[in-house]
Design a protein around this motif. Structure first.
Motif, mmCIF file in Angstrom:
data_model
loop_
_atom_site.group_PDB
_atom_site.id
_atom_site.type_symbol
_atom_site.label_atom_id
_atom_site.label_comp_id
_atom_site.label_asym_id
_atom_site.label_seq_id
_atom_site.Cartn_x
_atom_site.Cartn_y
_atom_site.Cartn_z
ATOM 1 N N GLU A 127 -5.704 12.578 -5.915
ATOM 2 C CA GLU A 127 -5.809 12.783 -4.472
ATOM 3 C C GLU A 127 -6.989 12.039 -3.861
ATOM 4 O O GLU A 127 -6.997 11.751 -2.652
ATOM 5 N N VAL B 6 1.544 7.104 -6.709
ATOM 6 C CA VAL B 6 0.528 8.131 -6.964
ATOM 7 C C VAL B 6 1.084 9.519 -6.680
ATOM 8 O O VAL B 6 0.884 10.459 -7.465
ATOM 9 N N GLU B 7 1.790 9.662 -5.591
ATOM 10 C CA GLU B 7 2.344 10.963 -5.231
ATOM 11 C C GLU B 7 3.383 11.423 -6.254
ATOM 12 O O GLU B 7 3.428 12.607 -6.629
ATOM 13 N N ARG C 27 0.834 -1.215 0.000
ATOM 14 C CA ARG C 27 0.000 0.000 0.000
ATOM 15 C C ARG C 27 0.862 1.257 0.000
ATOM 16 O O ARG C 27 0.586 2.218 -0.722
ATOM 17 N N ALA C 28 1.936 1.257 0.781
ATOM 18 C CA ALA C 28 2.822 2.423 0.832
ATOM 19 C C ALA C 28 3.494 2.661 -0.516
ATOM 20 O O ALA C 28 3.725 3.817 -0.912
ATOM 21 N N ASP C 29 3.835 1.575 -1.217
ATOM 22 C CA ASP C 29 4.450 1.716 -2.540
ATOM 23 C C ASP C 29 3.460 2.334 -3.532
ATOM 24 O O ASP C 29 3.816 3.209 -4.325
ATOM 25 N N ARG C 30 2.226 1.868 -3.481
ATOM 26 C CA ARG C 30 1.201 2.431 -4.382
ATOM 27 C C ARG C 30 0.994 3.912 -4.088
ATOM 28 O O ARG C 30 0.857 4.726 -5.006
ATOM 29 N N GLN C 31 0.984 4.255 -2.831
ATOM 30 C CA GLN C 31 0.813 5.662 -2.465
ATOM 31 C C GLN C 31 1.976 6.504 -2.979
ATOM 32 O O GLN C 31 1.789 7.621 -3.484
ATOM 33 N N ASP D 243 -8.741 5.809 -3.402
ATOM 34 C CA ASP D 243 -8.709 4.959 -2.214
ATOM 35 C C ASP D 243 -7.635 3.899 -2.457
ATOM 36 O O ASP D 243 -7.874 2.890 -3.117
ATOM 37 N N ILE D 244 -6.445 4.141 -1.953
ATOM 38 C CA ILE D 244 -5.305 3.267 -2.214
ATOM 39 C C ILE D 244 -5.584 1.838 -1.779
ATOM 40 O O ILE D 244 -5.161 0.867 -2.436
#
Length: 333
Positions: free
Chosen positions: A57, A32-33, A25-29, A60-61
């Motif tokens: 923004e 996106v950022e 999940r952190a990698d996907r976020q 929903d990750i």
């Protein structure tokens, strides 16, 4: 700051990175950022980049796909739903998703989500149509009609001398068919050199307005007639296109049609006119981001989203036969 690794006016091949099997999940976020950051830093339209940023923004990750290719396609489709753009694309580490923006968004049934960008050339034609971009003489496909099949506008297969020698070899009374079906583009200067053979007078080709920081830079490009191939400027001409004719190939069809130089035959082209560059994102992902608008310096028109509409609309598989028949009528006995 994100640094562009590939400067490309039009569609280009992009080397794949080593993909991972799943994204946390952190990698996907982080992806996106980094995508939002790149769009904000480089996209040429303030309105569009703001709408893209808002859409990213609100993701929903936790509900987004964890696989690299599905996640890239998820991001790609989300952006295209905000603003369909023929060059805007999100790529996973293996470069298999988000390859075709507008067409993939228009028709999900035909979405291409495997294979590298350079693989999207379509099937080879018959012996007459194969390998034209490296030959120095053009084949005669009917009495007095020569065919040039161009798979791309690449300096790997084309240079100015080769363009001028091919077109300069056209004999008096011969017609030319330029086959751009499945040609996904390349370097615009190659078409400008070609146009130097096809127009007897200096001719405006395109204008491009590129984002520079928070401003822009406008550049106009034209074709200068070449003495090495001036005999080609009055040859009757047809251009074959289809839905996979994109970018610089569309520029060629657009200009030749707009200036009344050639008849365009086949089906509506892809619709990608914006200038774009490729930017790396987090975890091996990447994005092709439009950094400017390309348009006709005489009219302000472009082909983004709409493509080039042929003068003679036929099934692309039958476009060669249609062009031969059309040229036979136009040139007479």
């Amino acid at each position: 700051m994100l640094i562009p690794v590939l400067s490309a006016l039009f569609l280009s091949s992009i080397a794949p990175a080593e993909p991972s099997s799943s994204l946390a999940r952190a990698d996907r976020q982080a992806i996106v950022e980094s995508l939002s950051e790149a769009i904000d830093a480089y996209h040429f339209s303030p309105d569009v980049r703001a709408r893209y940023r808002h859409s990213l923004e609100t993701i929903d990750i936790a509900q987004a796909p964890a696989g690299p290719a599905p996640f890239a396609l998820f991001l790609h489709r989300r952006l295209q739903a905000v603003e369909a753009d023929g060059h805007m694309g999100v790529y996973g580490p293996d470069r298999t998703a988000g390859i075709l923006g507008t067409a993939e968004f228009r028709d999900e049934e035909s979405a291409h989500v495997s294979g590298e960008p350079s693989d999207l050339q379509g099937p080879d034609g018959d012996a007459i149509e194969q390998g034209r971009s490296t030959e120095q003489s053009l084949p005669e496909v009917a009495p007095g009609i020569r065919l040039w099949r161009l798979e791309d506008f690449s300096t790997d297969t084309l240079d100015r001398a080769g363009i001028e020698s091919r077109l300069g070899a056209l004999r008096s009374g011969e017609a030319l068919i330029l086959d751009l079906r499945d040609n996904r583009g390349g370097e615009a200067r190659l078409f400008r050199w070609m146009a130097g053979c096809l127009f007897a007078e200096p001719t405006p080709v395109y204008a491009i307005e590129i984002r520079i920081a928070e401003g822009s830079q406008l550049t106009r490009r034209g074709a200068t007639p070449s003495a090495a191939c001036r005999s080609a400027a009055d040859r009757p001409m047809a251009v074959l296109v289809n839905g996979m004719t994109a970018s610089t190939a569309e520029l060629a069809a657009f200009v030749l049609q707009a200036r009344g130089r050639a008849r365009i035959i086949g089906s509506r082209t892809y619709g990608a006119s914006h200038a774009a560059e490729f930017y790396p994102l987090a975890h091996g992902f990447g994005a092709m981001i439009p950094i400017g608008r390309t348009f006709d310096p005489l009219t302000g028109d472009d082909w983004e989203g709409n493509g080039v509409v042929p003068d003679l609309q036929v099934d692309p598989d039958g476009a060669l036969d249609a062009a031969i028949a059309d040229l036979a009528i136009r040139t007479g006995p």
